[in-house]
Design an enzyme around this catalytic site. Structure first.
Site, PDB file in Angstrom:
ATOM      1  N   GLU A  74       0.916  -1.395   0.395  1.00 45.35           N
ATOM      2  CA  GLU A  74      -0.321   0.037  -0.124  1.00 45.35           C
ATOM      3  C   GLU A  74       0.949   1.443   0.402  1.00 45.35           C
ATOM      4  OE1 GLU A  74      -2.633   1.334  -0.169  1.00 45.35           O
ATOM      5  OE2 GLU A  74      -4.183   0.137   0.412  1.00 45.35           O
ATOM      6  N   ASP A  75       0.223   2.434  -0.647  1.00 46.60           N
ATOM      7  CA  ASP A  75       1.167   3.252  -0.358  1.00 46.60           C
ATOM      8  C   ASP A  75       1.189   4.108   0.815  1.00 46.60           C
ATOM      9  OD1 ASP A  75      -0.997   4.085  -1.061  1.00 46.60           O
ATOM     10  OD2 ASP A  75      -0.863   5.314  -3.029  1.00 46.60           O
ATOM     11  N   ASP A  78      -4.640   4.913   5.837  1.00 47.65           N
ATOM     12  CA  ASP A  78      -5.527   6.007   7.342  1.00 47.65           C
ATOM     13  C   ASP A  78      -6.184   5.494   8.086  1.00 47.65           C
ATOM     14  OD1 ASP A  78      -5.756   9.167   7.063  1.00 47.65           O
ATOM     15  OD2 ASP A  78      -7.560   9.104   5.554  1.00 47.65           O
ATOM     16  N   GLY A  80      -7.870   2.794   7.232  1.00 42.59           N
ATOM     17  CA  GLY A  80      -7.602   0.952   7.037  1.00 42.59           C
ATOM     18  C   GLY A  80      -8.350   0.264   6.641  1.00 42.59           C
ATOM     19  N   LEU A  83      -8.117  -1.540   3.244  1.00 45.16           N
ATOM     20  CA  LEU A  83      -7.252  -2.768   3.408  1.00 45.16           C
ATOM     21  C   LEU A  83      -7.937  -3.543   4.752  1.00 45.16           C
ATOM     22  CD1 LEU A  83      -4.805  -2.970   3.825  1.00 45.16           C
ATOM     23  CD2 LEU A  83      -4.116  -2.939   6.188  1.00 45.16           C
ATOM     24  N   LYS A 106      -0.860   6.536   8.603  1.00 47.87           N
ATOM     25  CA  LYS A 106      -1.360   7.702   9.934  1.00 47.87           C
ATOM     26  C   LYS A 106      -2.101   6.717  11.138  1.00 47.87           C
ATOM     27  CE  LYS A 106      -2.674  10.693   6.500  1.00 47.87           C
ATOM     28  NZ  LYS A 106      -3.756  11.282   5.551  1.00 47.87           N
ATOM     29  N   PHE A 127      -2.873  15.722   5.402  1.00 50.83           N
ATOM     30  CA  PHE A 127      -2.885  14.875   4.594  1.00 50.83           C
ATOM     31  C   PHE A 127      -1.725  15.396   3.210  1.00 50.83           C
ATOM     32  CE2 PHE A 127      -3.872  15.920  -0.225  1.00 50.83           C
ATOM     33  CZ  PHE A 127      -4.723  14.908  -1.219  1.00 50.83           C
ATOM     34  N   ARG A 140       1.352  13.724  -7.822  1.00 51.18           N
ATOM     35  CA  ARG A 140       1.898  12.398  -8.172  1.00 51.18           C
ATOM     36  C   ARG A 140       2.919  12.113  -8.439  1.00 51.18           C
ATOM     37  NH1 ARG A 140      -2.358   8.224  -8.413  1.00 51.18           N
ATOM     38  NH2 ARG A 140      -3.789   9.479  -9.003  1.00 51.18           N
TER      39      ARG A 140
HETATM   40  P1  5GP Z   1      -8.050   4.410   3.954  1.00 51.45           P
HETATM   41  O1  5GP Z   1      -9.002   5.365   4.753  1.00 51.45           O
HETATM   42  O2  5GP Z   1      -9.046   3.026   3.586  1.00 51.45           O
HETATM   43  O3  5GP Z   1      -7.075   3.949   4.832  1.00 51.45           O
HETATM   44  O4  5GP Z   1      -7.845   4.742   3.269  1.00 51.45           O
HETATM   45  C1  5GP Z   1      -8.406   5.047   1.358  1.00 51.45           C
HETATM   46  C2  5GP Z   1      -7.541   5.996   1.148  1.00 51.45           C
HETATM   47  O5  5GP Z   1      -7.642   7.421   0.120  1.00 51.45           O
HETATM   48  C3  5GP Z   1      -5.556   5.567   0.651  1.00 51.45           C
HETATM   49  O6  5GP Z   1      -5.565   4.468   0.020  1.00 51.45           O
HETATM   50  C4  5GP Z   1      -5.228   7.126  -0.439  1.00 51.45           C
HETATM   51  O7  5GP Z   1      -5.455   6.693  -1.816  1.00 51.45           O
HETATM   52  C5  5GP Z   1      -6.027   7.933  -0.292  1.00 51.45           C
HETATM   53  N1  5GP Z   1      -5.134   9.082   1.811  1.00 51.45           N
HETATM   54  C6  5GP Z   1      -5.558   8.588   2.323  1.00 51.45           C
HETATM   55  N2  5GP Z   1      -4.589   9.577   3.559  1.00 51.45           N
HETATM   56  C7  5GP Z   1      -4.280  10.535   2.289  1.00 51.45           C
HETATM   57  C8  5GP Z   1      -3.067  11.620   2.251  1.00 51.45           C
HETATM   58  O8  5GP Z   1      -2.857  11.941   3.247  1.00 51.45           O
HETATM   59  N3  5GP Z   1      -3.325  12.144   0.628  1.00 51.45           N
HETATM   60  C9  5GP Z   1      -3.726  11.164  -0.084  1.00 51.45           C
HETATM   61  N4  5GP Z   1      -3.134  11.945  -1.225  1.00 51.45           N
HETATM   62  N5  5GP Z   1      -4.458  10.670  -0.182  1.00 51.45           N
HETATM   63  C10 5GP Z   1      -4.022   9.891   0.539  1.00 51.45           C
END
Ligand code: 5GP
Length: 150
Positions: A74-75, A78, A80, A83, A106, A127, A140
């Site tokens: 994963e990049d 946030d 989860g 995931l 995070k 962010f 990007r």
């Molecule tokens: P999740 O909340 O499911 O863990 O994350 C969802 C998606 O939100 C991440 O995979 C990513 O694409 C995007 N995301 C979350 N935090 C950030 C951030 O700080 N910057 C950017 N560019 N995308 C984010």
């Protein structure tokens, strides 16, 4: 280039290209070491749209993963939510073991109990853009990671 502007927002460098490269190399070495001799598949995840909300799709979806160790790359993790869904899919497809590797994590935003095996950097709940992460399609391609300041 320590400060940049993307659309209406300003960002400053948070992790340099060298810091990122150093950490990526260290993580790769650790994964190689830990999973030596196992039948391993690496899954990258792409941005995509699935039903409501932003969800990602797996590359190599048609691959038979039965009995394999799957490492999800994963990049950023946030909340989860992404995931959790990905892991669910991989378990349905009978992966022997699922490991998670993320460049950025995070902890303050994370709402799940799923352990993350390999973390590049724990970052505050800000962010960020760059190194593959975008702001509305911008940023990007930046080689460093920048955090939002304004
Ligand atoms: P999740 O909340 O499911 O863990 O994350 C969802 C998606 O939100 C991440 O995979 C990513 O694409 C995007 N995301 C979350 N935090 C950030 C951030 O700080 N910057 C950017 N560019 N995308 C984010």
């Amino acid at each position: 280039m320590n400060e940049i502007k993307l659309l209406d927002r300003e960002f400053s460098v948070y992790l340099t290209e060298d810091e990122i490269q150093g950490r990526v190399t260290a993580l790769a070495e650790k994964i190689n070491e830990d999973l030596k001799g196992e039948d391993v598949l690496f899954f990258g995840i792409l941005n995509g749209v699935f039903s409501t909300g932003k969800i990602k799709e797996l590359i190599g979806w048609n691959e038979d993963i039965t009995g394999k160790t799957v490492v999800v790359i994963e990049d950023i993790v946030d909340t989860g939510a992404t995931l959790e869904r990905v892991i669910g899919e991989l378990k349905l497809r009978k992966a022997a073991e699922v490991k998670i590797c993320t460049l950025l994590f995070k902890p303050e935003a994370y709402t799940k109990d799923i352990p993350i095996d390999y973390i590049g950097f724990e970052i505050p709940n800000n962010f960020v853009v760059g190194y593959g992460l975008d702001y509305d399609g911008y940023g990007r391609n930046l080689k460093a990671i920048y955090k939002l300041t304004k």
